[in-house]
Structure formats: C-alpha cells, structure tokens
Design a protein around this motif. Sequence first.
Motif, PDB file in Angstrom:
ATOM      1  N   THR A  97     -20.044  -7.675  -5.236  1.00  0.00           N
ATOM      2  CA  THR A  97     -20.530  -6.352  -4.233  1.00  0.00           C
ATOM      3  C   THR A  97     -19.911  -4.550  -4.830  1.00  0.00           C
ATOM      4  OG1 THR A  97     -20.061  -7.156  -1.704  1.00  0.00           O
ATOM      5  CG2 THR A  97     -20.012  -5.435  -2.017  1.00  0.00           C
ATOM      6  N   CYS A  98     -20.547  -4.067  -5.244  1.00  0.00           N
ATOM      7  CA  CYS A  98     -19.908  -3.204  -6.282  1.00  0.00           C
ATOM      8  C   CYS A  98     -20.076  -1.549  -5.586  1.00  0.00           C
ATOM      9  CB  CYS A  98     -20.597  -2.808  -7.354  1.00  0.00           C
ATOM     10  SG  CYS A  98     -21.227  -4.265  -7.995  1.00  0.00           S
ATOM     11  N   GLU A  99     -18.751  -1.133  -5.879  1.00  0.00           N
ATOM     12  CA  GLU A  99     -18.573   0.127  -5.284  1.00  0.00           C
ATOM     13  C   GLU A  99     -19.135   1.395  -6.400  1.00  0.00           C
ATOM     14  OE1 GLU A  99     -14.637   0.435  -3.481  1.00  0.00           O
ATOM     15  OE2 GLU A  99     -14.618  -0.854  -2.967  1.00  0.00           O
ATOM     16  N   ILE A 100     -19.666   2.106  -5.698  1.00  0.00           N
ATOM     17  CA  ILE A 100     -20.950   3.354  -7.024  1.00  0.00           C
ATOM     18  C   ILE A 100     -20.250   4.663  -6.636  1.00  0.00           C
ATOM     19  CG2 ILE A 100     -22.445   3.683  -8.195  1.00  0.00           C
ATOM     20  CD1 ILE A 100     -23.639   1.021  -7.332  1.00  0.00           C
ATOM     21  N   THR A 101     -19.973   5.620  -7.285  1.00  0.00           N
ATOM     22  CA  THR A 101     -20.124   6.835  -7.463  1.00  0.00           C
ATOM     23  C   THR A 101     -20.171   7.759  -8.437  1.00  0.00           C
ATOM     24  OG1 THR A 101     -17.647   5.781  -6.695  1.00  0.00           O
ATOM     25  CG2 THR A 101     -17.273   8.430  -7.359  1.00  0.00           C
ATOM     26  N   VAL A 102     -20.546   8.897  -8.134  1.00  0.00           N
ATOM     27  CA  VAL A 102     -22.177   9.864  -8.753  1.00  0.00           C
ATOM     28  C   VAL A 102     -21.016  10.789  -9.128  1.00  0.00           C
ATOM     29  CG1 VAL A 102     -24.144   9.819  -9.624  1.00  0.00           C
ATOM     30  CG2 VAL A 102     -23.785   8.136  -9.304  1.00  0.00           C
ATOM     31  N   VAL A 103     -20.564  11.186  -9.802  1.00  0.00           N
ATOM     32  CA  VAL A 103     -19.974  12.779  -9.405  1.00  0.00           C
ATOM     33  C   VAL A 103     -21.054  13.934 -10.852  1.00  0.00           C
ATOM     34  CG1 VAL A 103     -18.112  14.170 -10.794  1.00  0.00           C
ATOM     35  CG2 VAL A 103     -17.974  11.799  -9.534  1.00  0.00           C
ATOM     36  N   GLU A 104     -21.543  14.679 -10.291  1.00  0.00           N
ATOM     37  CA  GLU A 104     -22.902  15.319 -10.923  1.00  0.00           C
ATOM     38  C   GLU A 104     -21.667  17.116 -10.935  1.00  0.00           C
ATOM     39  OE1 GLU A 104     -26.464  15.430  -9.218  1.00  0.00           O
ATOM     40  OE2 GLU A 104     -26.939  13.663 -10.114  1.00  0.00           O
ATOM     41  N   PHE A 105     -21.479  17.204 -11.805  1.00  0.00           N
ATOM     42  CA  PHE A 105     -20.642  19.021 -11.938  1.00  0.00           C
ATOM     43  C   PHE A 105     -21.339  19.752 -12.994  1.00  0.00           C
ATOM     44  CE2 PHE A 105     -17.917  16.229 -14.527  1.00  0.00           C
ATOM     45  CZ  PHE A 105     -18.231  17.103 -15.943  1.00  0.00           C
ATOM     46  N   SER A 106     -21.212  21.260 -12.576  1.00  0.00           N
ATOM     47  CA  SER A 106     -21.203  22.048 -13.793  1.00  0.00           C
ATOM     48  C   SER A 106     -19.754  22.835 -13.475  1.00  0.00           C
ATOM     49  CB  SER A 106     -22.130  22.955 -13.608  1.00  0.00           C
ATOM     50  OG  SER A 106     -22.683  23.506 -12.283  1.00  0.00           O
ATOM     51  N   GLN A 107     -19.966  24.191 -14.120  1.00  0.00           N
ATOM     52  CA  GLN A 107     -18.835  25.327 -14.623  1.00  0.00           C
ATOM     53  C   GLN A 107     -18.664  25.779 -12.650  1.00  0.00           C
ATOM     54  OE1 GLN A 107     -18.904  27.553 -17.445  1.00  0.00           O
ATOM     55  NE2 GLN A 107     -18.856  26.666 -18.544  1.00  0.00           N
ATOM     56  N   THR A 108     -19.856  25.275 -12.416  1.00  0.00           N
ATOM     57  CA  THR A 108     -19.798  26.416 -10.704  1.00  0.00           C
ATOM     58  C   THR A 108     -19.964  25.442  -9.178  1.00  0.00           C
ATOM     59  OG1 THR A 108     -22.140  26.818 -11.119  1.00  0.00           O
ATOM     60  CG2 THR A 108     -20.908  28.404 -11.619  1.00  0.00           C
ATOM     61  N   ASP A 109     -20.338  23.959  -9.990  1.00  0.00           N
ATOM     62  CA  ASP A 109     -21.116  23.467  -9.427  1.00  0.00           C
ATOM     63  C   ASP A 109     -20.269  21.692  -9.143  1.00  0.00           C
ATOM     64  OD1 ASP A 109     -21.306  22.623  -5.835  1.00  0.00           O
ATOM     65  OD2 ASP A 109     -23.474  22.812  -6.313  1.00  0.00           O
ATOM     66  N   MET A 110     -20.258  21.246  -8.242  1.00  0.00           N
ATOM     67  CA  MET A 110     -19.671  19.899  -8.273  1.00  0.00           C
ATOM     68  C   MET A 110     -20.422  19.139  -6.969  1.00  0.00           C
ATOM     69  SD  MET A 110     -15.968  17.906  -8.462  1.00  0.00           S
ATOM     70  CE  MET A 110     -16.188  16.172  -8.142  1.00  0.00           C
ATOM     71  N   LYS A 111     -20.651  17.733  -7.009  1.00  0.00           N
ATOM     72  CA  LYS A 111     -20.948  16.930  -5.463  1.00  0.00           C
ATOM     73  C   LYS A 111     -20.745  15.625  -6.117  1.00  0.00           C
ATOM     74  CE  LYS A 111     -26.310  16.244  -6.784  1.00  0.00           C
ATOM     75  NZ  LYS A 111     -27.365  16.619  -6.575  1.00  0.00           N
ATOM     76  N   MET A 112     -20.152  15.126  -5.373  1.00  0.00           N
ATOM     77  CA  MET A 112     -20.120  12.989  -5.137  1.00  0.00           C
ATOM     78  C   MET A 112     -20.906  12.515  -4.820  1.00  0.00           C
ATOM     79  SD  MET A 112     -16.393  13.095  -5.345  1.00  0.00           S
ATOM     80  CE  MET A 112     -15.492  10.942  -5.534  1.00  0.00           C
ATOM     81  N   ILE A 113     -21.924  11.236  -4.922  1.00  0.00           N
ATOM     82  CA  ILE A 113     -22.399  10.644  -4.330  1.00  0.00           C
ATOM     83  C   ILE A 113     -21.508   8.968  -4.145  1.00  0.00           C
ATOM     84  CG2 ILE A 113     -25.522   9.922  -3.720  1.00  0.00           C
ATOM     85  CD1 ILE A 113     -25.336  11.686  -5.115  1.00  0.00           C
ATOM     86  N   TYR A 114     -22.085   8.671  -3.385  1.00  0.00           N
ATOM     87  CA  TYR A 114     -21.360   7.019  -2.899  1.00  0.00           C
ATOM     88  C   TYR A 114     -22.065   5.981  -3.067  1.00  0.00           C
ATOM     89  CZ  TYR A 114     -16.599   9.449  -2.341  1.00  0.00           C
ATOM     90  OH  TYR A 114     -15.378  10.239  -2.841  1.00  0.00           O
ATOM     91  N   LEU A 115     -22.394   4.712  -3.117  1.00  0.00           N
ATOM     92  CA  LEU A 115     -23.622   4.620  -3.583  1.00  0.00           C
ATOM     93  C   LEU A 115     -23.167   2.849  -3.588  1.00  0.00           C
ATOM     94  CD1 LEU A 115     -25.955   5.691  -6.274  1.00  0.00           C
ATOM     95  CD2 LEU A 115     -25.956   6.172  -4.049  1.00  0.00           C
ATOM     96  N   ASP A 116     -24.509   1.702  -3.372  1.00  0.00           N
ATOM     97  CA  ASP A 116     -24.062   0.472  -3.772  1.00  0.00           C
ATOM     98  C   ASP A 116     -24.807  -0.487  -3.768  1.00  0.00           C
ATOM     99  OD1 ASP A 116     -26.059   0.855  -1.724  1.00  0.00           O
ATOM    100  OD2 ASP A 116     -24.619   0.207  -0.182  1.00  0.00           O
ATOM    101  N   ASN A 117     -24.742  -1.483  -4.229  1.00  0.00           N
ATOM    102  CA  ASN A 117     -26.050  -2.008  -5.024  1.00  0.00           C
ATOM    103  C   ASN A 117     -27.116  -2.336  -4.496  1.00  0.00           C
ATOM    104  OD1 ASN A 117     -23.475  -3.836  -4.498  1.00  0.00           O
ATOM    105  ND2 ASN A 117     -24.423  -4.954  -6.380  1.00  0.00           N
ATOM    106  N   SER A 118     -27.572  -1.977  -3.632  1.00  0.00           N
ATOM    107  CA  SER A 118     -29.081  -1.495  -2.377  1.00  0.00           C
ATOM    108  C   SER A 118     -29.000  -0.321  -2.515  1.00  0.00           C
ATOM    109  CB  SER A 118     -29.312  -2.139  -1.141  1.00  0.00           C
ATOM    110  OG  SER A 118     -27.842  -1.486   0.144  1.00  0.00           O
ATOM    111  N   THR A 119     -28.577   0.892  -2.393  1.00  0.00           N
ATOM    112  CA  THR A 119     -28.745   2.218  -2.895  1.00  0.00           C
ATOM    113  C   THR A 119     -29.288   2.752  -4.433  1.00  0.00           C
ATOM    114  OG1 THR A 119     -27.319   2.869  -2.858  1.00  0.00           O
ATOM    115  CG2 THR A 119     -28.560   2.683  -0.493  1.00  0.00           C
ATOM    116  N   LEU A 120     -28.583   1.644  -5.392  1.00  0.00           N
ATOM    117  CA  LEU A 120     -28.390   2.478  -6.610  1.00  0.00           C
ATOM    118  C   LEU A 120     -29.999   2.893  -7.531  1.00  0.00           C
ATOM    119  CD1 LEU A 120     -27.299   3.027  -8.950  1.00  0.00           C
ATOM    120  CD2 LEU A 120     -26.504   0.719  -9.593  1.00  0.00           C
ATOM    121  N   GLU A 121     -30.426   2.106  -7.066  1.00  0.00           N
ATOM    122  CA  GLU A 121     -32.272   2.159  -7.461  1.00  0.00           C
ATOM    123  C   GLU A 121     -32.743   3.026  -7.489  1.00  0.00           C
ATOM    124  OE1 GLU A 121     -35.436  -1.111  -9.470  1.00  0.00           O
ATOM    125  OE2 GLU A 121     -34.182  -2.044  -8.338  1.00  0.00           O
TER     126      GLU A 121
END
Length: 577
Positions: A97-121
């Motif tokens: 069971t994996c804990e997956i964190t996706v961090v997308e960012f630029s100089q002006t904005d940033m967002k984090m998304i939390y996923l798992d095995n079923s939602t990654l694909e």
Amino acid sequence: MPKRFGKQRVALRHMESSTRDGGDPPDLEAQTPKSPTPAHKASGDSTSNDLTLRPVKRSRTAKAYQPNTRGRQWTPGQEPGIDPHHPSAAQIALKATCEITVVEFSQTDMKMIYLDNSTLEDYLAIPKDESMVCRWINVNGISWDVISAIGKAKRLHRLAIEDMINRKNRTKADWYTDHTYIVLPLQKLVHTHLPTNECSDSEDETTPGAEGKRKKRGMMYNVRKMLGYGKHNKSLETPFGESNLEGSRDPVKRYDTGGSGSSESSGRIRTLQQYHGGPNKERTEFMEKYSALANKSLAVAVEQVSIFLSSDNTVVSFFEQSAEDIETPIVSRLSSKETVLRRSSDASMIVQAIIDAIIDLAIPVATAYQDAVDELELNVLTEPSIGNTRPLYILTSEVSQFRSNIYPTINLVNALRDHKSEPAAPKHDPDGNVGKIGASDVRISILTRTYLADVEDHCTLIVENVDQMRRAADNMIDLIFNTIGAYQNESMKQLTLVTILFLPMSFLTGYFGMNFVYFDGVHNNSDVFFWEIAIPLVFVVLIWLMRDPVQRWMRKTKQRRGIRMSRKARIEKEKSK
C-alpha cells in the motif's frame, strides 16, 4: 548452412537490406516477444524440433545460495531488465500500500495531490498542466502496480526498473535518452523499543521515582538480566526486524516501524547488519544483539532510494518507508516563494534536495556512533579488559558498513556535477551512422552543481569523522592488549624478584637440612648462625643478578638530575635579566 539456421539467416538478410535502404533497424527493447500460437505448435515446426535435440544432462551447479531479489525468481542468464509491457511482468509478486504525493509548482503557484495505488494510473493519464513548470512524484512503498504504471507513463528503461526491484544496488547514476536513474542508500537512526505510553528515551531517567524503582529491583534483577531471563531483557533478546520493531510509532522521528500491509516492503525495517549481512541469520542476530547502539534502544535503518530525473523537468522518487522524512522539509521549502528551490523551478534542484536530506539523516547516525566510541574509550582508559574487545570489534564492523554506504555518494555527486547535457541523436542518421551512445537530454543546471558541492562537503565530513572513529577503535584494541601485556610483564617481574630473593635461602635450607652424622655448624650453633650466612649471601646474589637494572637506574637518575639543574639554572638566569 544447416536447416535449423535458415530462419535466422533470412532475418539477418532482412535487417541488412533495411539498413542499406536507409531505414531504422527494429527496436529490440520496444518489441514484445510473442509466444507460439497453437497453430505453430500443431504444425510441428522443424526449427523448434532441431533446437531441442540436445539431451538434458545433470549438472553439479549448486543452487542453494541465490541473491535476495524482490518479487520474482532469480535464474542465471535470464533476460536483463524488466519490461512493464511484457505479459510476464504481471507475475511479479510485489504488493504494498503506497502513499503517493505529487507536487507541481512554478514560481507563482504550487499544488499538492495525494494519491494511492488505485488512483495513480488515472492521474498519469491526465495531461500535464502547462502552467506548472516542475513536477515531483514521491512514492512511499515498493509495489509493482505503481512501478508499472509510472514505468509505462514515463517510459522508464527496463534496466532501471530491474535495479529498482533489487533489494541492494551500488550507488550510481545511469544516463538514458530522456531520463536518469539514481540509486543510493538512506541511513537514519531509529528507535527499536518504545515504552507503552510512547514517551521518549530519557523519560525513565527524568520521571520521579524511577531511580527508586531501579533500586528495588535488587541484585536478582541484575543477575536475571545478565543471564538473559525475564521480560526486561526483551529489547535486547529480540532481533531487530521482528516483534520489537512492529506496530510502534516513534513520536520523535515520526517513523512508522509497523504497518497493516502484507508486503515485504512495509512493516519492517532493514538494519545495517541485515542490509550488508549474508544468508547466515544467526550471525546477523548476534551482531544486532550486541550492537554498540542496542543498549540505548537505537538502531540504524537502511533502505534503498531510487530517483528518476526526466528531461521534461519531472522527478520520480521511490522510498521503501522513509518518504515522509524527506518529503516534509522539501515541501516546507517549496511552500515559500522566497526559497531557492521554489524560485528555480528546476527538477535537478529537487534531486539535489533529496540527496542532501538523505545525507543529513546520516549525520545523527555518525553522532550516535561517536558517543558510543567515547563511552568505550572511557571504559578502556579506566579499566582496560579483554571484555571490551568484542564491543569494539562490533562497533568497528558497523562503522565500516556505515562508511561503505556514505563514501560512494561522493562519486555520485561528482558524476552529477560533471554531467554535460547532450541532445540524444537518432539511432541512425541518413548516412546510416549510429547515433552517439550515452547521449542524454537530461540537464543538470549550474545552480544544482553549485549546491551539490555542499552535499559533497557533508559527505566528506562524515567520512572523515567515521575514519577517525575506526582509527580510535583500532587504537583502543591495541591499548587493551598492550596494557594487559604490561600487567603480565609486571607480574612476572614481581615473581622473578621473589624468586631471586628466596633462591639463596632455599639453597642454604637444603644445605643445612641434609642428614649428616655430625654437623658442627648445626650442633654447636643456634638458628642465628643460619641468618649470619643467609643475609650476606642474599645481598651478594641480589647485587650480582640486579646489576644491569641498578646501573640503568643510576644512569637515569643522574641524567634527570642534570636536566633538572640545567632547567633551574636557565630559569634563574632569565629572571635575573
């Protein structure tokens, strides 16, 4: 040419003709081998029959010892790499069971998304937001469904996927066309046993009444503890990685040493001895039981970290259990627009931050070993005994293993700093020349190279500190044996003096004790006559046998007296000026 090579010959001719016509040869890594159809099986292909004519012979090859691989059976000579598109990859039994964190960012904005095995694909199928310059996918746990999904989406090389599946690899950086694979070990200090109320290590020492409880245990408790009986010695008797490491949460490090998952990558840590140990489990358990950190309920946890740096400014990192220790400080830095990491929006800087955090986690390990060396040094200096050699040997072994995990990171950092980005040429240009081997589109920025120098400094400092500890441990072992040897020589010296002292009297005792018919010296004198002869004889024998030590003592006394008088005269002369 024999019949069974006919099809291979036709295939070679087809490849040569396609090369001459300017076409590209087939990409062998992209092709998926097809299993024979029922029609082929039924037709009785002569080629396949010819290839199976050789009879099977019995072999003396031993198969008892095999490398410890995850998820699949190891066989010598098997196809290198793992292709996630191949049907056989679905047979890899690696589930967590994996804990997956996706961090997308630029100089002006940033967002984090939390996923798992079923939602990654489903997330990977969504096109990347163009406003987000950099992306970091951080995976906590090793599971094949996650690896396969990311491998297909990011077109990871099959050799890199195989290295990530293996439990132990050398620290390195492999450069491919559009991504780089980096692997290195993570070492950190963890608790092996926590009180039931989840308090810190020092609570037993600071809680009122704790000292009185220890006194009430009395002598029988110490005897039982020394012999290994009773529940109080459980933390030392139970090997690391078993029940004492399961189901407890460390409030200081926030490190989960147990979990409900059924995979082999969650719920248990790998200690330093387990990471470097062989198939002999008894040796590993013994070394862990008498580890230099075991009496403090501490251990060194080691896990393999895999990092992929893509040319599209994306980083994918895989941790076995410790992703939170790395993710928390980096996300904290990315949350601020004023940090260099955020303003750069550079994926290679994320890689530098991950490696830097991994090295920072190793600093408390070096400090703990330094404290253990200092305690052993006090024991050796105050009471040198042969019993101190075993903990010193175990400490030296652990420190050497710790160093072997840190030192290759220096070469890894230098490889990243020295990398020059070169566009990957096509496999065949119009003239039919093969493109440059090893070319990669992955870019290491100048800013990253500057900050990687700081990581190299930290690694070098840790290595030098570890080398100093190893030399100190070796010197302490030499000091123990030299001190014991000096004590034995002193004992022999005392026995020799006693023997020399009583040797003349033993001779006289034997002489006067002989059975003579008439002995005038015995019959006409008292026992004083014996001492009148014995004392001068003992004195003469002592002077004769001790003449060399007496001469050395007189010479040394004379030299010291001359030095003392010369120093005194020099001091008086300086005062008179």
